[in-house]
Design a protein around this motif. Structure first.
Motif, PDB file in Angstrom:
ATOM      1  N   TYR A 312      41.656  40.214  35.253  1.00 16.02           N
ATOM      2  CA  TYR A 312      43.108  40.376  35.235  1.00 16.02           C
ATOM      3  C   TYR A 312      43.622  40.460  36.658  1.00 16.02           C
ATOM      4  N   ASP A 313      44.645  39.650  36.964  1.00 23.04           N
ATOM      5  CA  ASP A 313      45.250  39.613  38.295  1.00 23.04           C
ATOM      6  C   ASP A 313      46.526  40.447  38.276  1.00 23.04           C
ATOM      7  N   ASP A 314      46.518  41.561  38.992  1.00 19.07           N
ATOM      8  CA  ASP A 314      47.683  42.440  39.007  1.00 19.07           C
ATOM      9  C   ASP A 314      48.896  41.772  39.638  1.00 19.07           C
ATOM     10  N   ALA A 315      48.686  40.803  40.526  1.00 18.21           N
ATOM     11  CA  ALA A 315      49.802  40.139  41.195  1.00 18.21           C
ATOM     12  C   ALA A 315      50.490  39.140  40.265  1.00 18.21           C
ATOM     13  N   THR A 316      49.705  38.283  39.626  1.00 21.87           N
ATOM     14  CA  THR A 316      50.284  37.266  38.736  1.00 21.87           C
ATOM     15  C   THR A 316      50.498  37.780  37.327  1.00 21.87           C
ATOM     16  N   LYS A 317      49.870  38.931  37.001  1.00 27.05           N
ATOM     17  CA  LYS A 317      49.927  39.512  35.657  1.00 27.05           C
ATOM     18  C   LYS A 317      49.412  38.512  34.612  1.00 27.05           C
ATOM     19  N   HIS A 333      44.637  31.006  31.118  1.00 26.64           N
ATOM     20  CA  HIS A 333      45.300  32.051  31.898  1.00 26.64           C
ATOM     21  C   HIS A 333      46.412  32.714  31.082  1.00 26.64           C
ATOM     22  N   PRO A 334      46.069  33.391  30.012  1.00 24.00           N
ATOM     23  CA  PRO A 334      47.093  34.067  29.209  1.00 24.00           C
ATOM     24  C   PRO A 334      47.617  35.308  29.923  1.00 24.00           C
ATOM     25  N   ALA A 335      48.849  35.691  29.571  1.00 28.60           N
ATOM     26  CA  ALA A 335      49.396  36.936  30.100  1.00 28.60           C
ATOM     27  C   ALA A 335      48.863  38.137  29.326  1.00 28.60           C
ATOM     28  N   HIS A 336      48.491  37.910  28.062  1.00 35.71           N
ATOM     29  CA  HIS A 336      48.041  38.997  27.194  1.00 35.71           C
ATOM     30  C   HIS A 336      46.836  38.556  26.375  1.00 35.71           C
ATOM     31  N   HIS A 583      45.206  49.565  29.754  1.00 30.89           N
ATOM     32  CA  HIS A 583      44.951  48.431  30.650  1.00 30.89           C
ATOM     33  C   HIS A 583      46.039  47.401  30.448  1.00 30.89           C
ATOM     34  N   PRO A 584      46.678  46.929  31.523  1.00 23.64           N
ATOM     35  CA  PRO A 584      47.760  45.955  31.361  1.00 23.64           C
ATOM     36  C   PRO A 584      47.281  44.664  30.700  1.00 23.64           C
ATOM     37  N   GLY A 585      48.110  44.154  29.796  1.00 21.89           N
ATOM     38  CA  GLY A 585      47.823  42.872  29.171  1.00 21.89           C
ATOM     39  C   GLY A 585      46.721  42.880  28.147  1.00 21.89           C
TER      40      GLY A 585
END
Length: 617
Positions: A312-317, A333-336, A583-585
């Motif tokens: 997971y990329d915190d910058a691109t989310k 490259h899903p967001a979630h 955890h985000p996403g």
């Protein structure tokens, strides 16, 4: 079995057919809400009571007066909030907690325009709160507007001091985000001048290349979530390990039948044929899921699984995840990512000594493919839940020489008829399933637990013949001090669909209070020193938590940020499912049909809110 817990309410008990009825008995409230029983003799006009209370509640909400709002709720009442006051689902009990909760949230919600529902099942009704208590209530659905969009709610009123009606429970849920509403059946999802087949093909190609959400698991939960996301214009790709959609059912034991009526067990937007059996067999369920993908135009990859370890990329989310699709590795490259593999992970197989000397068959229940393979065999089944009972019953039917159930701890047992009768009342044929789900969502688990305690004696009386026979046969029954249906979350309960009679008659023997310690040649030794002759041992020992299974996919660094998934928090809300995990996403969707139907909307709204900047990751 979340709705099994709220099922004690039924469909607001037995409602009166006329708009006005007279109470000529004592309202017995002590022990449920702390009130002294009040002798009441008064006419009850359900429409007048409901509209008067809603007007007062609405004025209090609109004025931002927290004390006045809380005063509309019984001193020991409940407020259930689903994304209205905060971007979470919460259940507050008691005026003190409700007032404290609203102080910082009421003004921000900007609630206006409360209106009573007129739809069948949601219009005001008056009747018994449960079939087992004399307490009567006025209940109704309502709609409202808030800062984010339209909402829907439901309340249950009971008489308090001086004959005033107060809410024993009120639920308010965000229905849609204004401008991003769920697509209705009358609207076209696709639009444009393309042929339908071309539009579907182009849409599929776009989603496969650019999924906004990756859903892991194409069982009923994953497909309900995917169908909801589609109607919410969220591009979702589902990956399924099995060769065919529905194989998660086809691979289970062939005697498996759903324990809940088919209306309750429906998928979103699509009911079962009217001529289908009420309790669906395994293979009909499997085939239905497979066709559901086609009829709902869902994008599903079978023979596919995420490779370790998504980043997971915190910058691109955005996630970077490699999916193995039938041997081809594809980077997405899903967001979630939504893990919709149920609350249960990999099979839990106890490590038992000397398995190599046994000489017989040792399997987990997930690998049990029917009793005909064990005709004439001596079989030991370890476990006493639903699966163990079904397997023992199937083995007996197919002529196993002997069947012994090893019950390791106490178990609560209720008849399947008990649950089905309640769910038929909750989900009657004349009501829309969305209305039924709304009423189920409106019943706080904590209140249901209290009602269960007050009606425990009646429930035990109802089940006394079954329980007597089990005890006489050596089965150790537990008494659920937390409430009968709460046990579903803890794995200590089961439904009887015929195995209890086999135990009572001795066709299925019970060995209680011990574990399998080691294998011998042709037998198993238990921890209490008993020895059971056996040709086959089947471990119906459940599954590990889904988060532990997902460690091999996401790695420790990700899973260690995730809180508990499944079970109930201190407010009676489901932990870690359909809400932020830590955890985000990364999200989890679990549970049976009601949960995925109703709470897939919450999950969709949260994802839309994140994209709009309304909800921080």
């Amino acid at each position: 079995m979340y709705t099994a817990m709220v099922a004690l309410f039924g469909r607001r008990g037995h409602s009166c057919s006329s708009s006005c009825a007279t109470v000529t008995y004592k309202q017995v409230v002590r022990g449920i809400d702390g009130c002294i029983p009040l002798p009441i003799t008064m006419p009850v006009d359900r429409f007048q009571v409901a509209s008067s209370w809603l007007q007062q509640f609405g004025q209090s909400l609109q004025s931002g007066n927290t004390d006045a709002t809380a005063s509309c709720i019984h001193p020991n009442g409940y407020l259930r909030d689903i994304l209205v006051f905060t971007w979470n689902n919460r259940c507050l009990h008691g005026r003190g907690k409700i007032t404290a909760y609203l102080i910082d949230t009421l003004d921000k919600a900007s609630i206006t325009d409360l209106k009573l529902e007129s739809r069948l099942g949601l219009a005001p009704e008056y009747g018994r709160l449960t079939d087992k208590l004399p307490l009567r209530a006025v209940s109704a659905g309502f709609t409202f507007q808030c800062k984010i969009g339209p909402g829907r709610g439901y309340f249950t009123l009971v008489p308090a001091d001086f004959g005033e009606w107060k809410a024993l429970a009120v639920m308010m849920a965000l229905a849609d985000i204004r401008g991003y509403e769920e697509v209705k059946p009358s609207e076209s999802v696709w639009g444009g001048d393309l042929y339908w087949s071309d539009a579907i093909s182009e849409r599929r190609k776009f989603i496969e290349a650019n999924p906004h959400v990756l859903i892991i698991g194409a069982g009923q939960t994953g497909l309900n979530v995917a169908a909801r996301f589609q109607q919410m214009r969220i591009n979702a790709l589902v990956v399924e390990t099995n060769h065919r959609v529905g194989d998660n059912w086809r691979k289970r034991y062939p005697a498996l039948v759903l324990q809940t009526p088919n209306k309750y067990s429906s998928m979103l937007y699509q009911s079962y044929p009217d001529n289908w059996p009420e309790l669906l067999p395994r293979d009909k369920m499997a085939d239905w899921l497979e066709q559901y993908v086609s009829t709902q135009d869902l994008v599903v990859w079978t023979n596919s699984r995420p490779m370790p370890h998504p980043k997971y990329d915190d910058a691109t989310k955005r996630w970077t995840v490699v999916v193995d699709r039938a041997g081809e590795h594809l980077t997405l490259h899903p967001a979630h990512i939504v893990v919709a593999a149920g609350a249960l992970g990999a099979p839990r197989m106890p490590a038992v000594r000397d398995k190599d000397v046994f000489g017989g068959t040792v399997i987990h229940s997930s690998d049990y493919h029917g009793g005909r393979h064990f005709s004439g065999k001596r079989v030991v089944v370890v476990g006493a839940g639903n699966t163990a009972a079904d397997i023992c019953q199937d083995l007996t039917f197919h002529g196993a020489q002997s069947v012994t159930m090893v019950q390791r701890s106490k178990t609560w047992v209720a008849s399947r008829d008990f649950l089905c009768t309640t769910l038929r009342c909750m989900y009657p044929p004349e009501l829309d399933i969305e209305a039924c789900d709304l009423m189920a969502m409106a019943r706080p688990v904590a209140l249901t637990r209290e009602l269960e305690k007050r009606t425990a004696a009646q429930t035990l009386e109802q089940e006394k013949d079954t329980h007597r026979g089990l005890r006489e046969a050596g089965f150790n029954l537990s008494f659920p001090d937390k409430g009968i249906f709460v046990l579903w979350y803890e794995g200590h309960g089961g439904l009887d669909a015929g195995c209890a009679e086999l135990i009572r008659s001795g066709k299925v023997r019970v060995k209680q209070g011990a574990e399998v310690a080691r294998f011998n040649a042709g037998s198993v030794m238990l921890t209490d020193g008993a020895c059971l002759e056996a040709d086959t041992v089947i471990f119906a020992t459940s599954y590990e938590p889904i988060t532990e299974t997902m460690r091999s996919v996401f790695g420790d660094a990700v899973i260690d940020q995730v809180g508990p998934v499944w079970g109930l928090d201190e407010e009676g809300e489901l932990r870690g499912c359909y809400r932020k995990t830590g955890h985000p996403g990364l999200w989890f969707a679990a549970g049976e049909w009601y949960l995925s139907r109703a709470f897939s909307k919450q999950l969709a709204l949260e994802i839309v809110a994140i994209e709009l900047g309304l909800l921080k990751i």
